[in-house]
Design a protein around this motif. Structure first.
Motif, short mmCIF file in Angstrom:
data_model
loop_
_atom_site.label_atom_id
_atom_site.label_comp_id
_atom_site.label_asym_id
_atom_site.label_seq_id
_atom_site.Cartn_x
_atom_site.Cartn_y
_atom_site.Cartn_z
N LYS A 13 18.35 17.12 0.02
CA LYS A 13 17.48 16.29 -0.80
C LYS A 13 18.28 15.85 -2.02
N TYR A 15 18.21 13.75 -5.60
CA TYR A 15 17.37 13.16 -6.65
C TYR A 15 18.27 12.33 -7.55
N TYR A 50 14.46 9.38 -4.53
CA TYR A 50 14.44 10.65 -3.82
C TYR A 50 14.91 10.35 -2.40
N GLU A 52 16.30 11.76 1.33
CA GLU A 52 16.46 12.86 2.29
C GLU A 52 17.60 12.50 3.25
N LYS B 13 6.43 16.04 -11.84
CA LYS B 13 7.38 15.37 -10.96
C LYS B 13 6.63 14.93 -9.73
N TYR B 15 6.94 13.08 -6.02
CA TYR B 15 7.83 12.66 -4.94
C TYR B 15 7.03 11.80 -3.98
N THR B 17 7.18 9.68 -0.54
CA THR B 17 7.99 9.47 0.66
C THR B 17 7.22 8.63 1.67
N TYR B 50 11.18 9.13 -6.82
CA TYR B 50 11.05 10.35 -7.61
C TYR B 50 10.62 9.92 -9.00
N TYR B 83 2.66 11.72 -0.89
CA TYR B 83 3.22 12.11 -2.17
C TYR B 83 3.01 13.60 -2.40
#
Lengths: 93, 93
Positions: A13, A15, A50, A52, B13, B15, B17, B50, B83
């Motif tokens: 991962k 960031y 972010y 992956e 935070k 995230y 995706t 992010y 998220y």
């Protein structure tokens, strides 16, 4: 970069964030939008990426080293961005 | 959303995706680029967002609840994106 038989699979991962000294117009726009929507208790928004990544490598150290290069060369702009990498071992290949 | 005297500051935070079933052309392009750069051991790349949010709220539960709404309304597209939210308490205001 031929893979030997004992290469392992890793899930990483990444960031990517703007350096604190760099202005973030998108984040400011989101904060302003939230304020207009009534969320006036939000004081700051910073937007980053972010990412992956699934890859194979000999070891976690090798995977980390390669991801550092990948970030410097492609995923992040080192002049204005910082990045942080987390690596987890996946199932063996 | 007036803040009472005992509101606390939180750093969140978020995230965001893409759902696994949704194609990620940007991630595929990055993977392809890495392959051309010699990193042919990278099998998959998925790109998300992010987002760092600073806000004040009565409690961590209240902050989480508000961030859920913010994600659904602005930060994420629930049709194609998932998220995840992490909340840390900051210094008291």
């Amino acid at each position: 970069m031929a893979q030997s038989a004992d290469a392992k699979a890793y899930n990483a991962k990444v960031y990517v964030t703007l350096r604190p000294s760099v202005l973030d117009p998108a984040g400011t726009a989101v904060r302003s939008g939230l304020s207009h929507m009534g969320y006036d208790n939000v004081s700051k928004v910073r937007i980053g990426k972010y990412i992956e990544v699934e890859l194979t490598a000999e070891s976690e150290v090798a995977a980390k080293s390669q991801l550092d290069k990948i970030c410097d060369q492609l995923l992040a702009n080192p002049v204005i961005e910082n990045y942080r990498i987390e690596i987890l071992e996946a199932v063996a290949v």
